[in-house]
Write a protein that holds these residues in place. Structure first.
Motif, mmCIF file in Angstrom:
data_model
loop_
_atom_site.group_PDB
_atom_site.id
_atom_site.type_symbol
_atom_site.label_atom_id
_atom_site.label_comp_id
_atom_site.label_asym_id
_atom_site.label_seq_id
_atom_site.Cartn_x
_atom_site.Cartn_y
_atom_site.Cartn_z
ATOM 1 N N ILE A 45 78.311 43.531 18.138
ATOM 2 C CA ILE A 45 77.488 42.677 17.273
ATOM 3 C C ILE A 45 78.375 42.110 16.171
ATOM 4 C CG2 ILE A 45 75.541 42.574 15.670
ATOM 5 C CD1 ILE A 45 74.229 44.816 17.241
ATOM 6 N N ILE A 46 78.386 40.807 16.031
ATOM 7 C CA ILE A 46 79.200 40.149 15.012
ATOM 8 C C ILE A 46 78.276 39.336 14.109
ATOM 9 C CG2 ILE A 46 81.072 38.516 14.569
ATOM 10 C CD1 ILE A 46 82.191 39.232 17.327
ATOM 11 N N LYS A 47 78.342 39.644 12.831
ATOM 12 C CA LYS A 47 77.463 38.983 11.867
ATOM 13 C C LYS A 47 78.305 38.213 10.857
ATOM 14 C CE LYS A 47 73.602 39.885 8.679
ATOM 15 N NZ LYS A 47 72.707 40.934 8.116
ATOM 16 N N LEU A 48 77.992 36.939 10.720
ATOM 17 C CA LEU A 48 78.690 36.088 9.757
ATOM 18 C C LEU A 48 77.763 35.797 8.580
ATOM 19 C CD1 LEU A 48 80.382 33.471 12.139
ATOM 20 C CD2 LEU A 48 81.219 35.724 11.448
ATOM 21 N N ILE A 49 78.225 36.093 7.382
ATOM 22 C CA ILE A 49 77.470 35.788 6.172
ATOM 23 C C ILE A 49 78.084 34.550 5.551
ATOM 24 C CG2 ILE A 49 76.631 36.646 3.957
ATOM 25 C CD1 ILE A 49 75.692 38.274 6.348
ATOM 26 N N CYS A 50 77.338 33.462 5.515
ATOM 27 C CA CYS A 50 77.895 32.201 5.022
ATOM 28 C C CYS A 50 76.809 31.376 4.328
ATOM 29 C CB CYS A 50 78.499 31.411 6.184
ATOM 30 S SG CYS A 50 79.300 29.885 5.679
ATOM 31 N N LYS A 57 77.615 24.647 11.878
ATOM 32 C CA LYS A 57 77.813 24.161 13.247
ATOM 33 C C LYS A 57 79.160 24.622 13.803
ATOM 34 C CE LYS A 57 77.833 19.989 16.096
ATOM 35 N NZ LYS A 57 77.672 18.503 16.119
ATOM 36 N N THR A 58 80.200 24.547 12.973
ATOM 37 C CA THR A 58 81.526 24.964 13.418
ATOM 38 C C THR A 58 81.562 26.446 13.733
ATOM 39 O OG1 THR A 58 82.520 23.257 12.012
ATOM 40 C CG2 THR A 58 83.978 24.986 12.824
ATOM 41 N N LEU A 59 80.903 27.246 12.904
ATOM 42 C CA LEU A 59 80.882 28.698 13.132
ATOM 43 C C LEU A 59 80.086 29.047 14.385
ATOM 44 C CD1 LEU A 59 80.451 30.003 9.472
ATOM 45 C CD2 LEU A 59 82.532 29.948 10.851
ATOM 46 N N ARG A 60 79.038 28.284 14.661
ATOM 47 C CA ARG A 60 78.293 28.496 15.908
ATOM 48 C C ARG A 60 79.204 28.259 17.108
ATOM 49 N NH1 ARG A 60 72.730 28.699 16.259
ATOM 50 N NH2 ARG A 60 72.903 27.830 18.355
ATOM 51 N N ASN A 61 80.025 27.212 17.020
ATOM 52 C CA ASN A 61 80.942 26.912 18.120
ATOM 53 C C ASN A 61 81.960 28.041 18.306
ATOM 54 O OD1 ASN A 61 79.723 24.462 18.678
ATOM 55 N ND2 ASN A 61 81.102 23.295 17.347
ATOM 56 N N VAL A 62 82.421 28.611 17.187
ATOM 57 C CA VAL A 62 83.368 29.728 17.259
ATOM 58 C C VAL A 62 82.767 30.879 18.058
ATOM 59 C CG1 VAL A 62 84.505 31.539 15.909
ATOM 60 C CG2 VAL A 62 84.600 29.155 15.137
ATOM 61 N N LEU A 63 81.519 31.212 17.764
ATOM 62 C CA LEU A 63 80.855 32.318 18.457
ATOM 63 C C LEU A 63 80.543 31.969 19.908
ATOM 64 C CD1 LEU A 63 78.362 33.340 15.606
ATOM 65 C CD2 LEU A 63 80.397 34.602 16.327
ATOM 66 N N ASN A 64 80.104 30.744 20.139
ATOM 67 C CA ASN A 64 79.717 30.338 21.496
ATOM 68 C C ASN A 64 80.909 30.191 22.432
ATOM 69 O OD1 ASN A 64 76.916 30.238 21.122
ATOM 70 N ND2 ASN A 64 76.996 28.172 20.268
ATOM 71 N N ASN A 65 82.110 30.076 21.871
ATOM 72 C CA ASN A 65 83.293 29.885 22.699
ATOM 73 C C ASN A 65 83.882 31.195 23.225
ATOM 74 O OD1 ASN A 65 83.334 27.104 22.658
ATOM 75 N ND2 ASN A 65 84.649 26.966 20.851
ATOM 76 N N GLN A 74 69.639 33.575 13.502
ATOM 77 C CA GLN A 74 70.260 32.700 12.521
ATOM 78 C C GLN A 74 69.306 32.465 11.364
ATOM 79 O OE1 GLN A 74 71.561 28.890 14.000
ATOM 80 N NE2 GLN A 74 72.507 28.298 12.059
ATOM 81 N N THR A 75 69.840 32.573 10.154
ATOM 82 C CA THR A 75 69.101 32.227 8.947
ATOM 83 C C THR A 75 69.950 31.221 8.187
ATOM 84 O OG1 THR A 75 70.090 33.912 7.506
ATOM 85 C CG2 THR A 75 68.208 34.593 8.862
ATOM 86 N N LYS A 76 69.481 30.790 7.050
ATOM 87 C CA LYS A 76 70.245 29.794 6.292
ATOM 88 C C LYS A 76 71.559 30.372 5.756
ATOM 89 C CE LYS A 76 67.937 30.579 1.825
ATOM 90 N NZ LYS A 76 67.197 29.925 0.713
ATOM 91 N N ASN A 77 71.644 31.703 5.707
ATOM 92 C CA ASN A 77 72.845 32.330 5.157
ATOM 93 C C ASN A 77 73.600 33.219 6.146
ATOM 94 O OD1 ASN A 77 72.446 31.227 2.549
ATOM 95 N ND2 ASN A 77 71.041 32.889 2.024
ATOM 96 N N SER A 78 73.150 33.270 7.389
ATOM 97 C CA SER A 78 73.827 34.179 8.321
ATOM 98 C C SER A 78 73.676 33.749 9.775
ATOM 99 C CB SER A 78 73.292 35.605 8.157
ATOM 100 O OG SER A 78 71.953 35.679 8.608
ATOM 101 N N LEU A 79 74.629 34.225 10.577
ATOM 102 C CA LEU A 79 74.611 34.067 12.036
ATOM 103 C C LEU A 79 74.889 35.437 12.645
ATOM 104 C CD1 LEU A 79 76.738 30.832 12.575
ATOM 105 C CD2 LEU A 79 74.394 31.130 13.336
ATOM 106 N N VAL A 80 74.095 35.812 13.643
ATOM 107 C CA VAL A 80 74.310 37.092 14.312
ATOM 108 C C VAL A 80 74.485 36.840 15.807
ATOM 109 C CG1 VAL A 80 73.419 39.395 14.796
ATOM 110 C CG2 VAL A 80 72.905 38.297 12.600
#
Length: 206
Positions: A45-50, A57-65, A74-80
């Motif tokens: 599990i990788i959680k990004l707090i941003c 959008k760029t961080l989503r691409n990082v995870l999807n790749n 996904q929330t306004k401040n995080s991606l899991v």
């Protein structure tokens, strides 16, 4: 007559390990390096707090790749993102074969581009090579630390080390291949043709 009992080898239940990255003060490239490192190390599990929405959008691409890593929240401040990879179902040799084919195609297109104003999107192809190399590194690292998985995949640490160095070399070849058009753009037509001849000879060998 003797009865022989062989213990059944089962894959251990995957331990859920969470890796949290705070993007505050980090560039996207720095975040990407940390995500890739955690992926290779086996975090599930990788959680990004941003808080910077412009990076979302760029961080989503990082995870999807990354292979088998899917965004689950996904929330306004995080991606899991969660890893859905079952390593017991993955063939390390098939992964290496796929990397090899991608690199060969890159070399072929880079040579074909000599003297032609053609964009073969080698950078994007190199991203595909990297994606499967990261998967390969993840598998080799896991297998070296899990004897049961090594038995399931019918391999051993010596063989896995060979696989690891093979993946490393293929990744390096891919990195250099994408730079070929840049290296040779100022060569004369004669030198470019000579380079093509050398490549054709090399291709017969491999």
């Amino acid at each position: 007559n003797e009865l022989l009992f062989t213990p059944e080898i089962k894959e251990k239940q995957t331990e859920q390990k969470e890796f949290v990255v705070s993007c505050e003060g980090l560039s996207v490239n720095e975040v990407e390096r940390r995500v890739i490192s955690s992926y290779i190390k086996g975090y599930t599990i990788i959680k990004l707090i941003c808080t910077d929405q412009s990076k979302s959008k760029t961080l989503r691409n990082v995870l999807n790749n990354l292979v088998a890593l899917e965004i689950i929240a996904q929330t306004k401040n995080s991606l899991v993102a969660k890893d859905f990879l079952n390593l017991a179902d993955i063939s390390i040799t098939d992964t290496i074969r796929r990397i090899d084919l991608l690199v060969r195609d890159m070399i072929e297109d880079s040579i074909a581009s000599l003297g032609k104003n053609i964009n073969f999107n080698l950078d994007e192809r190199d991203d595909d090579v990297n994606k499967f190399c990261f998967l390969g590194y993840r598998i080799t690292r896991k297998v070296m630390n899990d004897p049961n998985l090594a038995k399931l995949l019918k391999t051993n640490n010596n063989e896995i080390m060979d696989f690891y160095w093979l993946i490393t070399n293929l990744e390096s070849i891919g990195d250099e291949t994408k730079r070929i058009p840049r290296y040779v753009k100022n060569l004369s037509v004669k030198d470019k043709n000579e380079l093509i001849k050398i490549y054709r000879k090399y291709k017969k060998i491999i």
